[in-house]
Design a protein around this motif. Sequence first.
Motif, PDB file in Angstrom:
ATOM      1  N   PRO A   1     -15.439   4.104   2.908  1.00 14.24           N
ATOM      2  CA  PRO A   1     -16.235   2.945   3.057  1.00 14.24           C
ATOM      3  C   PRO A   1     -17.210   3.210   1.895  1.00 14.24           C
ATOM      4  CG  PRO A   1     -16.305   4.403   4.859  1.00 14.24           C
ATOM      5  CD  PRO A   1     -15.150   4.950   4.318  1.00 14.24           C
ATOM      6  N   VAL A   2     -17.229   4.921   1.263  1.00 13.16           N
ATOM      7  CA  VAL A   2     -18.304   5.159   0.177  1.00 13.16           C
ATOM      8  C   VAL A   2     -18.085   4.977  -0.982  1.00 13.16           C
ATOM      9  CG1 VAL A   2     -19.940   6.717  -0.877  1.00 13.16           C
ATOM     10  CG2 VAL A   2     -19.337   6.349   1.517  1.00 13.16           C
ATOM     11  N   ASP A   3     -17.566   5.813  -1.575  1.00 17.78           N
ATOM     12  CA  ASP A   3     -16.422   6.039  -2.959  1.00 17.78           C
ATOM     13  C   ASP A   3     -14.930   4.658  -3.479  1.00 17.78           C
ATOM     14  OD1 ASP A   3     -18.063   7.498  -3.763  1.00 17.78           O
ATOM     15  OD2 ASP A   3     -17.049   9.237  -2.653  1.00 17.78           O
ATOM     16  N   GLY A   4     -14.959   4.287  -1.726  1.00 16.89           N
ATOM     17  CA  GLY A   4     -13.986   3.962  -1.831  1.00 16.89           C
ATOM     18  C   GLY A   4     -13.811   2.253  -2.941  1.00 16.89           C
ATOM     19  N   ARG A   5     -15.355   1.843  -3.114  1.00 12.88           N
ATOM     20  CA  ARG A   5     -15.241   0.774  -3.989  1.00 12.88           C
ATOM     21  C   ARG A   5     -14.867   1.476  -5.357  1.00 12.88           C
ATOM     22  NH1 ARG A   5     -20.659   3.372  -3.323  1.00 12.88           N
ATOM     23  NH2 ARG A   5     -21.745   3.378  -5.666  1.00 12.88           N
ATOM     24  N   HIS A   6     -14.685   2.383  -5.853  1.00 16.11           N
ATOM     25  CA  HIS A   6     -14.312   2.104  -7.568  1.00 16.11           C
ATOM     26  C   HIS A   6     -12.620   3.102  -7.144  1.00 16.11           C
ATOM     27  CE1 HIS A   6     -18.377   3.131  -8.368  1.00 16.11           C
ATOM     28  NE2 HIS A   6     -18.254   3.949  -7.210  1.00 16.11           N
ATOM     29  N   PHE A   7     -12.085   2.649  -5.769  1.00 15.29           N
ATOM     30  CA  PHE A   7     -10.824   2.951  -6.324  1.00 15.29           C
ATOM     31  C   PHE A   7      -9.698   1.575  -5.852  1.00 15.29           C
ATOM     32  CE2 PHE A   7     -12.671   6.621  -6.602  1.00 15.29           C
ATOM     33  CZ  PHE A   7     -11.739   7.446  -6.827  1.00 15.29           C
ATOM     34  N   LEU A   8      -8.252   1.592  -6.303  1.00 16.88           N
ATOM     35  CA  LEU A   8      -7.201   0.962  -5.508  1.00 16.88           C
ATOM     36  C   LEU A   8      -6.315   1.541  -4.561  1.00 16.88           C
ATOM     37  CD1 LEU A   8      -6.618  -2.001  -7.518  1.00 16.88           C
ATOM     38  CD2 LEU A   8      -7.850  -1.929  -5.894  1.00 16.88           C
ATOM     39  N   ARG A   9      -5.348   1.349  -4.014  1.00 13.79           N
ATOM     40  CA  ARG A   9      -4.439   1.851  -4.095  1.00 13.79           C
ATOM     41  C   ARG A   9      -2.717   1.027  -4.295  1.00 13.79           C
ATOM     42  NH1 ARG A   9      -2.475   4.969   1.994  1.00 13.79           N
ATOM     43  NH2 ARG A   9      -1.724   3.029   2.814  1.00 13.79           N
ATOM     44  N   PHE A  10      -2.832   1.760  -4.795  1.00 18.24           N
ATOM     45  CA  PHE A  10      -0.381   0.786  -4.975  1.00 18.24           C
ATOM     46  C   PHE A  10       0.462   1.992  -4.094  1.00 18.24           C
ATOM     47  CE2 PHE A  10      -3.488   0.556  -8.642  1.00 18.24           C
ATOM     48  CZ  PHE A  10      -3.285  -0.477  -8.529  1.00 18.24           C
ATOM     49  N   CYS A  11       1.189   0.958  -3.851  1.00 22.04           N
ATOM     50  CA  CYS A  11       1.891   1.290  -2.579  1.00 22.04           C
ATOM     51  C   CYS A  11       3.562   1.247  -4.001  1.00 22.04           C
ATOM     52  CB  CYS A  11       2.546   0.464  -1.408  1.00 22.04           C
ATOM     53  SG  CYS A  11       3.810   1.308  -0.965  1.00 22.04           S
ATOM     54  N   TYR A  12       4.220   2.823  -3.641  1.00 22.99           N
ATOM     55  CA  TYR A  12       5.262   2.788  -4.577  1.00 22.99           C
ATOM     56  C   TYR A  12       6.837   2.436  -4.020  1.00 22.99           C
ATOM     57  CZ  TYR A  12       4.261   7.607  -4.988  1.00 22.99           C
ATOM     58  OH  TYR A  12       3.373   8.984  -4.794  1.00 22.99           O
ATOM     59  N   ALA A  13       6.584   2.081  -2.914  1.00 22.69           N
ATOM     60  CA  ALA A  13       7.998   2.010  -2.386  1.00 22.69           C
ATOM     61  C   ALA A  13       8.686   0.643  -2.577  1.00 22.69           C
ATOM     62  CB  ALA A  13       7.923   2.247  -0.303  1.00 22.69           C
ATOM     63  N   GLY A  14       8.595   0.057  -3.268  1.00 19.99           N
ATOM     64  CA  GLY A  14       9.326  -0.773  -3.511  1.00 19.99           C
ATOM     65  C   GLY A  14      10.477  -0.551  -4.397  1.00 19.99           C
ATOM     66  N   SER A  15      10.734  -1.680  -5.796  1.00 14.19           N
ATOM     67  CA  SER A  15      12.076  -1.271  -6.507  1.00 14.19           C
ATOM     68  C   SER A  15      11.594  -0.954  -7.476  1.00 14.19           C
ATOM     69  CB  SER A  15      13.169  -2.381  -6.582  1.00 14.19           C
ATOM     70  OG  SER A  15      11.953  -2.795  -7.414  1.00 14.19           O
ATOM     71  N   ALA A  16      12.183  -0.262  -8.896  1.00 17.89           N
ATOM     72  CA  ALA A  16      11.778   0.554  -9.937  1.00 17.89           C
ATOM     73  C   ALA A  16      11.690  -0.850 -11.187  1.00 17.89           C
ATOM     74  CB  ALA A  16      12.572   1.082 -10.527  1.00 17.89           C
ATOM     75  N   GLY A  17      12.431  -1.807 -10.954  1.00 18.98           N
ATOM     76  CA  GLY A  17      11.855  -2.941 -11.240  1.00 18.98           C
ATOM     77  C   GLY A  17      10.464  -3.740 -11.253  1.00 18.98           C
ATOM     78  N   GLU A  18      10.387  -3.815  -9.615  1.00 13.17           N
ATOM     79  CA  GLU A  18       9.066  -4.135  -9.196  1.00 13.17           C
ATOM     80  C   GLU A  18       7.954  -3.515 -10.160  1.00 13.17           C
ATOM     81  OE1 GLU A  18      10.037  -6.135  -4.853  1.00 13.17           O
ATOM     82  OE2 GLU A  18       9.933  -3.941  -4.762  1.00 13.17           O
ATOM     83  N   MET A  19       8.313  -1.853  -9.845  1.00  6.67           N
ATOM     84  CA  MET A  19       6.741  -1.066 -10.334  1.00  6.67           C
ATOM     85  C   MET A  19       6.558  -1.523 -12.053  1.00  6.67           C
ATOM     86  SD  MET A  19       6.347   0.444  -7.912  1.00  6.67           S
ATOM     87  CE  MET A  19       6.398  -0.278  -6.683  1.00  6.67           C
ATOM     88  N   HIS A  20       8.238  -1.778 -12.672  1.00  7.81           N
ATOM     89  CA  HIS A  20       7.838  -2.363 -14.374  1.00  7.81           C
ATOM     90  C   HIS A  20       6.829  -3.345 -13.900  1.00  7.81           C
ATOM     91  CE1 HIS A  20       9.883   1.305 -15.638  1.00  7.81           C
ATOM     92  NE2 HIS A  20      10.653   0.885 -15.705  1.00  7.81           N
ATOM     93  N   GLU A  21       7.399  -3.690 -13.324  1.00  9.84           N
ATOM     94  CA  GLU A  21       6.669  -5.361 -13.346  1.00  9.84           C
ATOM     95  C   GLU A  21       5.551  -5.749 -13.471  1.00  9.84           C
ATOM     96  OE1 GLU A  21       5.971  -9.573 -14.264  1.00  9.84           O
ATOM     97  OE2 GLU A  21       8.073  -8.368 -15.116  1.00  9.84           O
ATOM     98  N   ALA A  22       4.806  -4.668 -12.260  1.00 12.13           N
ATOM     99  CA  ALA A  22       3.827  -4.789 -11.633  1.00 12.13           C
ATOM    100  C   ALA A  22       2.794  -3.782 -12.796  1.00 12.13           C
ATOM    101  CB  ALA A  22       3.502  -3.867 -10.623  1.00 12.13           C
ATOM    102  N   VAL A  23       3.103  -3.566 -13.182  1.00 11.21           N
ATOM    103  CA  VAL A  23       3.149  -2.304 -14.732  1.00 11.21           C
ATOM    104  C   VAL A  23       2.521  -2.803 -15.339  1.00 11.21           C
ATOM    105  CG1 VAL A  23       2.466  -0.419 -16.059  1.00 11.21           C
ATOM    106  CG2 VAL A  23       2.884  -0.488 -14.443  1.00 11.21           C
ATOM    107  N   LYS A  24       3.933  -3.852 -16.674  1.00 12.89           N
ATOM    108  CA  LYS A  24       3.407  -5.474 -17.013  1.00 12.89           C
ATOM    109  C   LYS A  24       2.489  -6.158 -16.572  1.00 12.89           C
ATOM    110  CE  LYS A  24       5.838  -8.566 -19.519  1.00 12.89           C
ATOM    111  NZ  LYS A  24       5.052  -9.801 -19.702  1.00 12.89           N
ATOM    112  N   ARG A  25       2.253  -6.681 -15.860  1.00 10.52           N
ATOM    113  CA  ARG A  25       1.175  -7.420 -15.076  1.00 10.52           C
ATOM    114  C   ARG A  25      -0.057  -6.913 -15.409  1.00 10.52           C
ATOM    115  NH1 ARG A  25       3.495 -11.562 -10.297  1.00 10.52           N
ATOM    116  NH2 ARG A  25       6.069 -11.765 -11.153  1.00 10.52           N
ATOM    117  N   ILE A  26       0.028  -5.988 -14.836  1.00  7.36           N
ATOM    118  CA  ILE A  26      -1.802  -5.376 -14.474  1.00  7.36           C
ATOM    119  C   ILE A  26      -2.348  -4.649 -15.884  1.00  7.36           C
ATOM    120  CG2 ILE A  26      -2.696  -3.301 -14.357  1.00  7.36           C
ATOM    121  CD1 ILE A  26      -1.011  -3.146 -11.929  1.00  7.36           C
ATOM    122  N   GLY A  27      -1.375  -4.824 -17.528  1.00  7.41           N
ATOM    123  CA  GLY A  27      -1.928  -4.531 -18.612  1.00  7.41           C
ATOM    124  C   GLY A  27      -2.327  -5.585 -19.302  1.00  7.41           C
TER     125      GLY A  27
END
Length: 104
Positions: free
Chosen positions: A73-99
């Motif tokens: 609740p204090v420093d968490g406002r500066h962070f996101l937690r990403f889950c990488y339990a999906g597929s490699a394709g989903e990770m590549h797509e997420a990185v592309k979309r974020i960029g």
Amino acid sequence: RAEMEDVKHGYEENRRILTDGLPKAGLDKFLPVDGAFYLYADISRFSDDSLDFAKRMLNEAGVAATPGLDFDPVDGRHFLRFCYAGSAGEMHEAVKRIGDWLKR
């Protein structure tokens, strides 16, 4: 036993995709990546409100992540937690979309 090794290898590959790809997308700081299948990324360069940032990223880029406020609740406002339990394709797509989203 071999199936568990495949799952473990998949998580390691997905973690690598995020740790290599997110800095290129603009999220270049993380807490030590030692969790089972999560990465905690610093978004303070872009926002001091992880809840708002996560909502905008979901709505505008189609990528879901958990606001850090859910874990700290204090420093968490500066962070996101990403889950990488999906597929490699989903990770590549997420990185592309974020960029693409952060470069707007």
